[in-house]
Design a protein around this motif. Structure first.
Motif, PDB file in Angstrom:
ATOM      1  N   CYS A  19      69.731 -51.405  23.203  1.00 24.61           N
ATOM      2  CA  CYS A  19      69.454 -52.627  23.965  1.00 24.61           C
ATOM      3  C   CYS A  19      68.181 -52.408  24.778  1.00 24.61           C
ATOM      4  O   CYS A  19      68.027 -51.380  25.445  1.00 24.61           O
ATOM      5  N   PRO A  20      67.250 -53.368  24.764  1.00 22.06           N
ATOM      6  CA  PRO A  20      66.012 -53.213  25.514  1.00 22.06           C
ATOM      7  C   PRO A  20      66.210 -53.262  27.030  1.00 22.06           C
ATOM      8  O   PRO A  20      65.328 -52.874  27.785  1.00 22.06           O
ATOM      9  N   HIS A  21      67.374 -53.695  27.474  1.00 20.19           N
ATOM     10  CA  HIS A  21      67.646 -53.798  28.905  1.00 20.19           C
ATOM     11  C   HIS A  21      67.802 -52.426  29.553  1.00 20.19           C
ATOM     12  O   HIS A  21      67.016 -52.032  30.408  1.00 20.19           O
ATOM     13  N   GLN A  22      68.818 -51.666  29.112  1.00 23.55           N
ATOM     14  CA  GLN A  22      69.048 -50.349  29.703  1.00 23.55           C
ATOM     15  C   GLN A  22      69.465 -49.297  28.678  1.00 23.55           C
ATOM     16  O   GLN A  22      70.098 -48.309  29.007  1.00 23.55           O
ATOM     17  N   GLY A  23      69.139 -49.539  27.419  1.00 27.06           N
ATOM     18  CA  GLY A  23      69.369 -48.533  26.387  1.00 27.06           C
ATOM     19  C   GLY A  23      70.796 -48.436  25.867  1.00 27.06           C
ATOM     20  O   GLY A  23      71.139 -47.452  25.217  1.00 27.06           O
ATOM     21  N   ALA A  24      71.600 -49.439  26.121  1.00 27.31           N
ATOM     22  CA  ALA A  24      72.995 -49.421  25.659  1.00 27.31           C
ATOM     23  C   ALA A  24      73.069 -49.432  24.135  1.00 27.31           C
ATOM     24  O   ALA A  24      72.153 -49.899  23.465  1.00 27.31           O
ATOM     25  N   PRO A  25      74.196 -48.959  23.583  1.00 27.76           N
ATOM     26  CA  PRO A  25      74.406 -49.057  22.132  1.00 27.76           C
ATOM     27  C   PRO A  25      74.761 -50.502  21.778  1.00 27.76           C
ATOM     28  O   PRO A  25      75.924 -50.859  21.588  1.00 27.76           O
ATOM     29  N   VAL A  26      73.756 -51.334  21.710  1.00 25.47           N
ATOM     30  CA  VAL A  26      73.938 -52.785  21.593  1.00 25.47           C
ATOM     31  C   VAL A  26      74.763 -53.190  20.373  1.00 25.47           C
ATOM     32  O   VAL A  26      75.540 -54.140  20.430  1.00 25.47           O
ATOM     33  N   CYS A  27      74.645 -52.459  19.287  1.00 26.13           N
ATOM     34  CA  CYS A  27      75.325 -52.849  18.050  1.00 26.13           C
ATOM     35  C   CYS A  27      76.831 -52.625  18.083  1.00 26.13           C
ATOM     36  O   CYS A  27      77.548 -53.068  17.195  1.00 26.13           O
ATOM     37  N   SER A  28      77.327 -51.943  19.127  1.00 21.28           N
ATOM     38  CA  SER A  28      78.775 -51.801  19.254  1.00 21.28           C
ATOM     39  C   SER A  28      79.361 -52.956  20.064  1.00 21.28           C
ATOM     40  O   SER A  28      80.553 -52.988  20.332  1.00 21.28           O
ATOM     41  N   GLY A  29      78.523 -53.910  20.424  1.00 23.76           N
ATOM     42  CA  GLY A  29      78.989 -55.095  21.148  1.00 23.76           C
ATOM     43  C   GLY A  29      79.666 -56.086  20.216  1.00 23.76           C
ATOM     44  O   GLY A  29      79.728 -55.903  19.005  1.00 23.76           O
ATOM     45  N   SER A  30      80.155 -57.174  20.797  1.00 27.73           N
ATOM     46  CA  SER A  30      80.852 -58.188  20.006  1.00 27.73           C
ATOM     47  C   SER A  30      79.867 -59.132  19.327  1.00 27.73           C
ATOM     48  O   SER A  30      78.741 -59.324  19.785  1.00 27.73           O
ATOM     49  N   VAL A  31      80.306 -59.706  18.225  1.00 37.23           N
ATOM     50  CA  VAL A  31      79.509 -60.673  17.477  1.00 37.23           C
ATOM     51  C   VAL A  31      80.237 -62.004  17.530  1.00 37.23           C
ATOM     52  O   VAL A  31      81.446 -62.078  17.323  1.00 37.23           O
TER      53      VAL A  31
ATOM     54  N   ILE B 287      77.398 -73.128  18.004  1.00 31.52           N
ATOM     55  CA  ILE B 287      76.446 -72.902  16.907  1.00 31.52           C
ATOM     56  C   ILE B 287      76.269 -71.402  16.643  1.00 31.52           C
ATOM     57  O   ILE B 287      76.702 -70.575  17.422  1.00 31.52           O
ATOM     58  N   LYS B 288      75.594 -71.108  15.540  1.00 35.42           N
ATOM     59  CA  LYS B 288      75.248 -69.729  15.162  1.00 35.42           C
ATOM     60  C   LYS B 288      76.462 -68.799  15.112  1.00 35.42           C
ATOM     61  O   LYS B 288      76.377 -67.634  15.501  1.00 35.42           O
ATOM     62  N   LYS B 289      77.569 -69.312  14.599  1.00 38.42           N
ATOM     63  CA  LYS B 289      78.781 -68.496  14.495  1.00 38.42           C
ATOM     64  C   LYS B 289      78.494 -67.242  13.663  1.00 38.42           C
ATOM     65  O   LYS B 289      77.964 -67.311  12.564  1.00 38.42           O
ATOM     66  N   GLY B 290      78.839 -66.077  14.236  1.00 40.54           N
ATOM     67  CA  GLY B 290      78.645 -64.806  13.548  1.00 40.54           C
ATOM     68  C   GLY B 290      77.212 -64.306  13.558  1.00 40.54           C
ATOM     69  O   GLY B 290      76.889 -63.330  12.892  1.00 40.54           O
ATOM     70  N   GLU B 291      76.332 -64.951  14.337  1.00 38.93           N
ATOM     71  CA  GLU B 291      74.919 -64.588  14.348  1.00 38.93           C
ATOM     72  C   GLU B 291      74.440 -64.031  15.685  1.00 38.93           C
ATOM     73  O   GLU B 291      73.300 -63.610  15.802  1.00 38.93           O
ATOM     74  N   ILE B 292      75.301 -64.030  16.694  1.00 39.02           N
ATOM     75  CA  ILE B 292      74.884 -63.604  18.035  1.00 39.02           C
ATOM     76  C   ILE B 292      75.590 -62.297  18.405  1.00 39.02           C
ATOM     77  O   ILE B 292      76.816 -62.210  18.379  1.00 39.02           O
ATOM     78  N   LEU B 293      74.792 -61.301  18.767  1.00 40.30           N
ATOM     79  CA  LEU B 293      75.297 -59.986  19.161  1.00 40.30           C
ATOM     80  C   LEU B 293      75.218 -59.871  20.678  1.00 40.30           C
ATOM     81  O   LEU B 293      74.171 -60.133  21.267  1.00 40.30           O
ATOM     82  N   ARG B 294      76.340 -59.499  21.306  1.00 35.16           N
ATOM     83  CA  ARG B 294      76.387 -59.335  22.765  1.00 35.16           C
ATOM     84  C   ARG B 294      76.440 -57.861  23.124  1.00 35.16           C
ATOM     85  O   ARG B 294      77.319 -57.129  22.660  1.00 35.16           O
ATOM     86  N   CYS B 295      75.523 -57.445  23.972  1.00 31.65           N
ATOM     87  CA  CYS B 295      75.485 -56.057  24.414  1.00 31.65           C
ATOM     88  C   CYS B 295      76.767 -55.733  25.174  1.00 31.65           C
ATOM     89  O   CYS B 295      77.193 -56.500  26.036  1.00 31.65           O
ATOM     90  N   PRO B 296      77.395 -54.584  24.872  1.00 37.79           N
ATOM     91  CA  PRO B 296      78.667 -54.245  25.524  1.00 37.79           C
ATOM     92  C   PRO B 296      78.522 -53.882  27.004  1.00 37.79           C
ATOM     93  O   PRO B 296      79.501 -53.917  27.737  1.00 37.79           O
ATOM     94  N   TRP B 297      77.336 -53.547  27.465  1.00 40.82           N
ATOM     95  CA  TRP B 297      77.178 -53.145  28.859  1.00 40.82           C
ATOM     96  C   TRP B 297      77.009 -54.326  29.805  1.00 40.82           C
ATOM     97  O   TRP B 297      77.678 -54.420  30.815  1.00 40.82           O
ATOM     98  N   HIS B 298      76.093 -55.233  29.494  1.00 39.79           N
ATOM     99  CA  HIS B 298      75.792 -56.315  30.442  1.00 39.79           C
ATOM    100  C   HIS B 298      75.811 -57.704  29.822  1.00 39.79           C
ATOM    101  O   HIS B 298      75.432 -58.673  30.475  1.00 39.79           O
ATOM    102  N   GLY B 299      76.213 -57.802  28.565  1.00 39.95           N
ATOM    103  CA  GLY B 299      76.385 -59.109  27.936  1.00 39.95           C
ATOM    104  C   GLY B 299      75.105 -59.793  27.480  1.00 39.95           C
ATOM    105  O   GLY B 299      75.142 -60.976  27.149  1.00 39.95           O
TER     106      GLY B 299
END
Length: 141
Positions: A43-55, A75-87
């Motif tokens: 994640c560009p915010h604080q380096g979190a493992p962004v891909c382990s977040g929810s979709v 909209i965009k169902k299944g296309e948005i990745l949320r960072c697990p640290w700060h959303g």
């Protein structure tokens, strides 16, 4: 840029992702409605493992022609990745963040589905039957 076989299409079903390591980088391959996308797992915010977040998707409110706010739409169902640290939210297809699409991005990688040239070359090799007779190797062309 080099190409790496990271999975078969059967390993990443629709709506799923697979975390892989390529040249020391953690990358996730996502299957969004049958199309494949790859994002760097940082994640560009604080380096979190962004891909382990929810979709998921996102909710928007469309403006009506009258200038008043209209209906709420998912909209965009299944296309948005949320960072697990700060959303923080990112579009899987582009890597762009939802809040600042031109300034905050997750690194994306080109994905192709198919056979690499080296695999294609191996599959097209011409082979011949070989037999051994006493101490001789015989190629039957």
């Amino acid at each position: 840029m080099s190409a790496h076989v990271v999975a078969s299409i059967d390993e990443v079903g629709v709506g799923q992702s697979k975390m892989v390591e390529v040249e020391g980088r953690s990358i996730s391959v996502f299957n969004v409605n049958g199309e494949f996308y790859a994002l760097r797992n940082v994640c560009p915010h604080q380096g979190a493992p962004v891909c382990s977040g929810s979709v998921g998707g996102m909710t928007v409110c469309r403006e009506k022609e009258t200038g008043n706010w209209g209906e709420v739409e998912f909209i965009k169902k299944g296309e948005i990745l949320r960072c697990p640290w700060h959303g923080w939210e990112f579009d899987i297809k582009t890597g762009k963040s939802i809040f600042d699409p031109n300034g905050c991005l997750v690194k994306t990688y080109k994905v192709t589905v198919g056979v690499l040239e080296s695999e294609m070359a191996l599959s097209q090799l011409e082979t011949y039957p070989v037999t051994i007779h006493k101490n001789s190797i015989i190629v039957h062309a």
